[in-house]
Scaffold this motif. Structure first.
Motif, PDB file in Angstrom:
ATOM      1  N   SER A  86       0.835  -1.195   0.000  1.00  0.00           N
ATOM      2  CA  SER A  86       0.000   0.000   0.000  1.00  0.00           C
ATOM      3  C   SER A  86       0.871   1.246   0.000  1.00  0.00           C
ATOM      4  N   GLU A  87       0.348   2.301  -0.561  1.00  0.00           N
ATOM      5  CA  GLU A  87       0.981   3.624  -0.565  1.00  0.00           C
ATOM      6  C   GLU A  87       2.389   3.615  -1.164  1.00  0.00           C
ATOM      7  N   ASN A  88       2.632   2.664  -2.075  1.00  0.00           N
ATOM      8  CA  ASN A  88       3.904   2.591  -2.810  1.00  0.00           C
ATOM      9  C   ASN A  88       5.122   2.317  -1.920  1.00  0.00           C
ATOM     10  N   PHE A  89       4.894   1.746  -0.745  1.00  0.00           N
ATOM     11  CA  PHE A  89       6.014   1.371   0.108  1.00  0.00           C
ATOM     12  C   PHE A  89       6.629   0.061  -0.366  1.00  0.00           C
ATOM     13  N   ASP A  90       7.960  -0.010  -0.256  1.00  0.00           N
ATOM     14  CA  ASP A  90       8.703  -1.245  -0.511  1.00  0.00           C
ATOM     15  C   ASP A  90       9.304  -1.740   0.805  1.00  0.00           C
ATOM     16  N   VAL A  91       9.660  -3.014   0.845  1.00  0.00           N
ATOM     17  CA  VAL A  91      10.198  -3.623   2.070  1.00  0.00           C
ATOM     18  C   VAL A  91      11.680  -3.297   2.219  1.00  0.00           C
ATOM     19  N   SER A  92      12.090  -2.974   3.454  1.00  0.00           N
ATOM     20  CA  SER A  92      13.494  -2.732   3.781  1.00  0.00           C
ATOM     21  C   SER A  92      14.081  -3.815   4.676  1.00  0.00           C
ATOM     22  N   ASP A  93      13.324  -4.264   5.683  1.00  0.00           N
ATOM     23  CA  ASP A  93      13.831  -5.265   6.617  1.00  0.00           C
ATOM     24  C   ASP A  93      12.690  -5.706   7.520  1.00  0.00           C
ATOM     25  N   ALA A  94      12.971  -6.662   8.390  1.00  0.00           N
ATOM     26  CA  ALA A  94      11.970  -7.151   9.338  1.00  0.00           C
ATOM     27  C   ALA A  94      12.673  -7.713  10.559  1.00  0.00           C
ATOM     28  N   THR A  95      11.927  -7.765  11.665  1.00  0.00           N
ATOM     29  CA  THR A  95      12.417  -8.406  12.879  1.00  0.00           C
ATOM     30  C   THR A  95      11.214  -8.931  13.645  1.00  0.00           C
ATOM     31  N   LEU A  96      11.475  -9.814  14.609  1.00  0.00           N
ATOM     32  CA  LEU A  96      10.401 -10.379  15.422  1.00  0.00           C
ATOM     33  C   LEU A  96      10.422  -9.787  16.825  1.00  0.00           C
ATOM     34  N   LEU A  97       9.239  -9.505  17.356  1.00  0.00           N
ATOM     35  CA  LEU A  97       9.093  -9.092  18.742  1.00  0.00           C
ATOM     36  C   LEU A  97       9.033 -10.325  19.637  1.00  0.00           C
ATOM     37  N   PRO A  98       9.255 -10.168  20.934  1.00  0.00           N
ATOM     38  CA  PRO A  98       9.133 -11.314  21.849  1.00  0.00           C
ATOM     39  C   PRO A  98       7.766 -11.986  21.764  1.00  0.00           C
ATOM     40  N   SER A  99       6.720 -11.213  21.447  1.00  0.00           N
ATOM     41  CA  SER A  99       5.374 -11.773  21.314  1.00  0.00           C
ATOM     42  C   SER A  99       5.244 -12.677  20.095  1.00  0.00           C
ATOM     43  N   GLY A 100       6.201 -12.558  19.170  1.00  0.00           N
ATOM     44  CA  GLY A 100       6.123 -13.311  17.921  1.00  0.00           C
ATOM     45  C   GLY A 100       5.650 -12.472  16.760  1.00  0.00           C
ATOM     46  N   ASP A 101       5.074 -11.304  17.028  1.00  0.00           N
ATOM     47  CA  ASP A 101       4.662 -10.436  15.925  1.00  0.00           C
ATOM     48  C   ASP A 101       5.877  -9.989  15.124  1.00  0.00           C
ATOM     49  N   LEU A 102       5.650  -9.776  13.834  1.00  0.00           N
ATOM     50  CA  LEU A 102       6.717  -9.338  12.945  1.00  0.00           C
ATOM     51  C   LEU A 102       6.602  -7.837  12.717  1.00  0.00           C
ATOM     52  N   LEU A 103       7.725  -7.131  12.889  1.00  0.00           N
ATOM     53  CA  LEU A 103       7.785  -5.723  12.531  1.00  0.00           C
ATOM     54  C   LEU A 103       8.412  -5.609  11.151  1.00  0.00           C
ATOM     55  N   LEU A 104       7.691  -4.970  10.240  1.00  0.00           N
ATOM     56  CA  LEU A 104       8.135  -4.826   8.858  1.00  0.00           C
ATOM     57  C   LEU A 104       8.524  -3.375   8.610  1.00  0.00           C
ATOM     58  N   LEU A 105       9.802  -3.144   8.355  1.00  0.00           N
ATOM     59  CA  LEU A 105      10.297  -1.810   8.032  1.00  0.00           C
ATOM     60  C   LEU A 105      10.156  -1.588   6.535  1.00  0.00           C
ATOM     61  N   GLU A 106       9.546  -0.459   6.169  1.00  0.00           N
ATOM     62  CA  GLU A 106       9.308  -0.154   4.764  1.00  0.00           C
ATOM     63  C   GLU A 106       9.751   1.273   4.450  1.00  0.00           C
ATOM     64  N   ARG A 107       9.983   1.530   3.172  1.00  0.00           N
ATOM     65  CA  ARG A 107      10.393   2.868   2.743  1.00  0.00           C
ATOM     66  C   ARG A 107       9.782   3.171   1.382  1.00  0.00           C
ATOM     67  N   LYS A 108       9.736   4.453   1.055  1.00  0.00           N
ATOM     68  CA  LYS A 108       9.324   4.864  -0.279  1.00  0.00           C
ATOM     69  C   LYS A 108      10.056   6.146  -0.635  1.00  0.00           C
ATOM     70  N   PHE A 109      10.135   6.400  -1.918  1.00  0.00           N
ATOM     71  CA  PHE A 109      10.795   7.605  -2.398  1.00  0.00           C
ATOM     72  C   PHE A 109      10.098   8.106  -3.642  1.00  0.00           C
ATOM     73  N   SER A 110       9.930   9.416  -3.712  1.00  0.00           N
ATOM     74  CA  SER A 110       9.465  10.066  -4.931  1.00  0.00           C
ATOM     75  C   SER A 110      10.108  11.439  -5.002  1.00  0.00           C
ATOM     76  N   TRP A 111      10.260  11.956  -6.211  1.00  0.00           N
ATOM     77  CA  TRP A 111      10.878  13.264  -6.374  1.00  0.00           C
ATOM     78  C   TRP A 111      10.012  14.364  -5.769  1.00  0.00           C
ATOM     79  N   LEU A 112       8.716  14.143  -5.729  1.00  0.00           N
ATOM     80  CA  LEU A 112       7.819  15.141  -5.159  1.00  0.00           C
ATOM     81  C   LEU A 112       7.683  14.996  -3.643  1.00  0.00           C
ATOM     82  N   GLY A 113       7.507  13.765  -3.191  1.00  0.00           N
ATOM     83  CA  GLY A 113       7.266  13.524  -1.768  1.00  0.00           C
ATOM     84  C   GLY A 113       8.501  13.256  -0.948  1.00  0.00           C
ATOM     85  N   GLY A 114       9.639  12.996  -1.614  1.00  0.00           N
ATOM     86  CA  GLY A 114      10.867  12.700  -0.891  1.00  0.00           C
ATOM     87  C   GLY A 114      10.850  11.296  -0.291  1.00  0.00           C
ATOM     88  N   ILE A 115      11.568  11.126   0.816  1.00  0.00           N
ATOM     89  CA  ILE A 115      11.716   9.828   1.471  1.00  0.00           C
ATOM     90  C   ILE A 115      10.695   9.682   2.585  1.00  0.00           C
TER      91      ILE A 115
END
Length: 346
Positions: free
Chosen positions: A244-273
């Motif tokens: 969604s929202e043109n985000f791409d995946v950068s990395d991931a890690t697991l919390l002690p609960s087991g949930d996954l945290l997904l780090l994402e990023r996007k870039f555009s010349w108009l909106g920046g990083i």
């Protein structure tokens, strides 16, 4: 021959005489560039603290579900320091293993004053080694973009060649020799420069225990969602992450609960990083699933961010869940190596 571009492969037709000549010759040796680490070396890393995370209001500490703890701008006189594309910390959040996208390891220790990071110590740079004892860059492999730990085993994803390597650090630490992990055919066919960007190993006690979860940067399925793979474990298969929202995946890690945290990023010349973190319940991951979760954090160029490519989590002695992020400066003078830490507010 084929030449590679960011958009894919472009075929070039060579004269028959040249093609025949190259067919019987050894391929040219890959020459590491000035940023490639070719031998183990101890290095000094300088750290400048950030006054705050919000450049418009340095006193602000709460950002979504995260509270800013501290941040550092990292520099070094060692030419090969940079390109930090992933990291993993020990249980105390002190010792670290980081990877450079030039096929190198960085190991060392984060120094703290109270809960704030103040610098790095005992830092060593070394090349990733293949089974023949030579740096993986000698095979033309680099672009090491993701890292996961499983006991003494370290998994590293190589994005552009769509491979995952496994190193047993009990056999020489960063001098351990790598071996290739078998991948599903679909993972080997991921688009050029859009391959494996995030790796996590599911620990014991979780339904997918022993599974290596691999998520691509922007390999898309028929519905335009991001492709991921469950490798090994009891239920291997392919899944997708809702894009969604043109985000791409950068990395991931697991919390002690087991949930996954997904780090994402996007870039555009108009909106920046822009960056964000989504929290995805582990129970959603299964062959054929399309997983999604709420965004718990987002930031843009009004904040102290750069090309954020690595994320990890650990729990302090006081019970705080600390999220650590690192950026890849692409060895560019206009980008920075940032090390950021936040407390997850449950």
């Amino acid at each position: 021959m084929l030449t590679a571009t960011a958009a894919g492969f472009v075929g070039l037709v060579l004269p028959q005489r040249i093609a025949a000549q190259t067919a019987v010759q050894k391929p040219p040796k890959y020459k590491p560039d000035e940023y490639s680490v070719t031998a183990p070396v101890s290095i000094e890393v300088n750290a400048r603290p950030l006054a705050g995370f919000d450049t418009r209001d340095r006193s602000r500490v709460r950002f979504g579900a995260l509270e800013f703890r501290s941040g550092l701008v990292l520099t070094s006189g060692f030419r090969g320091f940079g390109g930090l594309s992933g990291l993993r910390l020990d249980a105390k959040g002190e010792r670290f293993i980081a990877i450079s996208d030039k096929g190198g390891w960085f190991t060392g220790r984060i120094v703290y004053r109270g809960k704030e990071m103040t610098g790095l110590d005992d830092v060593e740079a070394s090349p990733m080694l293949w089974s023949d004892g030579k740096p993986i860059t000698a095979r033309g492999w680099f672009d090491s973009e993701s890292i996961a730990l499983d006991g003494s085993l370290v998994y590293v994803g190589l994005e552009r060649v769509n491979r995952i390597l496994r190193f047993d650090f009990s056999k020489g630490f960063t001098r351990a020799l790598g071996e290739e992990v078998p991948l599903p055919p679909a993972a080997r066919r991921l688009p050029y420069n859009r391959g494996i960007e995030a790796l996590v190993v599911v620990p014991k006690g979780q339904p997918l225990a022993g599974t290596l979860i691999a998520i691509s940067e922007r390999g898309l399925d028929a519905e335009g969602n991001i492709l991921g793979f469950l490798i090994g474990g009891k239920t291997p298969g392919q899944f997708s992450v809702q894009r969604s929202e043109n985000f791409d995946v950068s990395d991931a890690t697991l919390l002690p609960s087991g949930d996954l945290l997904l780090l994402e990023r996007k870039f555009s010349w108009l909106g920046g990083i822009g960056i964000r973190i989504r929290r995805i319940p582990m129970k959603l991951f299964a062959p054929g699933a399309v997983v999604d979760g709420p965004a718990i954090f987002s930031a843009d160029l009004g904040h102290e961010i750069d090309n954020m490519e690595g994320i990890d989590a650990h729990v302090t002695a006081e019970g705080d869940t600390v999220i650590t992020m690192v950026s890849d400066d692409n060895f560019s003078m206009i980008q920075r190596n940032l090390l950021l830490q936040f407390t997850l507010v449950e």
